[in-house]
Design a protein around this motif. Sequence first.
Motif, PDB file in Angstrom:
ATOM      1  N   ILE A   1       0.844  -1.208   0.000  1.00 32.17           N
ATOM      2  CA  ILE A   1       0.000   0.000   0.000  1.00 32.17           C
ATOM      3  C   ILE A   1       0.874   1.252   0.000  1.00 32.17           C
ATOM      4  CG2 ILE A   1      -1.666   1.320   1.378  1.00 32.17           C
ATOM      5  CD1 ILE A   1      -2.625  -1.550   2.370  1.00 32.17           C
ATOM      6  N   LYS A   2       0.620   2.143  -0.931  1.00 34.49           N
ATOM      7  CA  LYS A   2       1.439   3.354  -1.079  1.00 34.49           C
ATOM      8  C   LYS A   2       0.904   4.522  -0.247  1.00 34.49           C
ATOM      9  CE  LYS A   2       3.919   1.164  -4.094  1.00 34.49           C
ATOM     10  NZ  LYS A   2       5.178   0.555  -3.628  1.00 34.49           N
ATOM     11  N   GLU A   3      -0.417   4.679  -0.204  1.00 35.28           N
ATOM     12  CA  GLU A   3      -1.001   5.803   0.529  1.00 35.28           C
ATOM     13  C   GLU A   3      -1.747   5.297   1.757  1.00 35.28           C
ATOM     14  OE1 GLU A   3      -3.335   8.441  -1.826  1.00 35.28           O
ATOM     15  OE2 GLU A   3      -1.887   8.481  -3.477  1.00 35.28           O
ATOM     16  N   LYS A   4      -1.223   5.623   2.925  1.00 35.67           N
ATOM     17  CA  LYS A   4      -1.857   5.197   4.175  1.00 35.67           C
ATOM     18  C   LYS A   4      -3.180   5.920   4.380  1.00 35.67           C
ATOM     19  CE  LYS A   4       1.940   3.883   7.242  1.00 35.67           C
ATOM     20  NZ  LYS A   4       2.536   4.132   8.579  1.00 35.67           N
ATOM     21  N   LYS A   5      -4.141   5.195   4.903  1.00 35.29           N
ATOM     22  CA  LYS A   5      -5.402   5.824   5.272  1.00 35.29           C
ATOM     23  C   LYS A   5      -5.413   6.110   6.775  1.00 35.29           C
ATOM     24  CE  LYS A   5      -8.334   3.885   1.619  1.00 35.29           C
ATOM     25  NZ  LYS A   5      -9.529   3.059   1.331  1.00 35.29           N
TER      26      LYS A   5
END
Length: 321
Positions: A197-201
């Motif tokens: 996953i590149k963009e953490k939520k």
Amino acid sequence: MKKLSSLLLILLLTIGALAACGEQKETIKDEANSSTEQKEEETAFPVTIKDALDNEVTIEAKPEKIVSVIPSNTEIAFSLGLNEEIVGVSNFDNYPDEAASKEKIGDMELNIEKIISLQPNLVLAHESTADNGKEGLQQLRDAGIAVLIINDALNFEEVYDTINVIGKATGETKAAEDLIKGMQDKLAEIKAKAGEIKEKKKVFVEVSPAPEVFTTGKNTFMDEMISLINAENIANDQEGWVKMDQESIIDRNPDVIITTYGFYTENATDLVLGRQGWENVNAIKNKQVIDVDSDTVTRSGPRIVEGVEELAKAVYPEVFK
């Protein structure tokens, strides 16, 4: 001469075959002895174990009757194959289905007389309730029952320790090792997938509804689980289980809101989605409010890995299909 050579050859082959047979029998015998020794070592009793309160507990023989006073202990015991040995469980126990058929021994307040009447060899108590129930637990000890207080696990390593302790106390050390290995392998798979996953939520976990909104900060199981799936807990700057004001939640603008109280609050997610003043929160705008099974994400037992996977699917459905 030819005849003599043939006889010698047959004799040599026969001797070789007999020798090989003898070696094979010896190997089988050695393997059988090794297996027996391993089994004896695995189930060797008496065993003395230091429990969560540093009490030295001696269990004289493999327990034939076990009482568990908390759901996490019960789930571990069942996972170790102790269905037949478990004779009593708490009123809160709802997993696995077989737990429903066991005698009930109370909840936060134990029915000591009931436990004694079941004549258990071992009671699996718990650190979280040991102080309030110490008089009752002493009554059990006075009745000659081994009482093992299991630690209140706050992370995965402590859950593994718990499983090992229960495995040792019940003579199921190999089953405990196998259970832990399965959990670790599954967790490694989840972590590997989350690593892509590149963009953490940003995630907010709501463990009780408004107006008293409580969440989980750092040094809690839920915080570790959120970190494992490569997400960010918006309450990570706070310690333990904390009350959080709604303005602060709105300001931190979570991408996903997880609720864990749908089992006792009807339409839990709809209640969050309909809150006034929350309209601009990303999770509300995108309708990313998901209720997860409370037991799998809070009970410190074998299903905690399932809880991680359920969280992962809720936060990153596109990755964890």
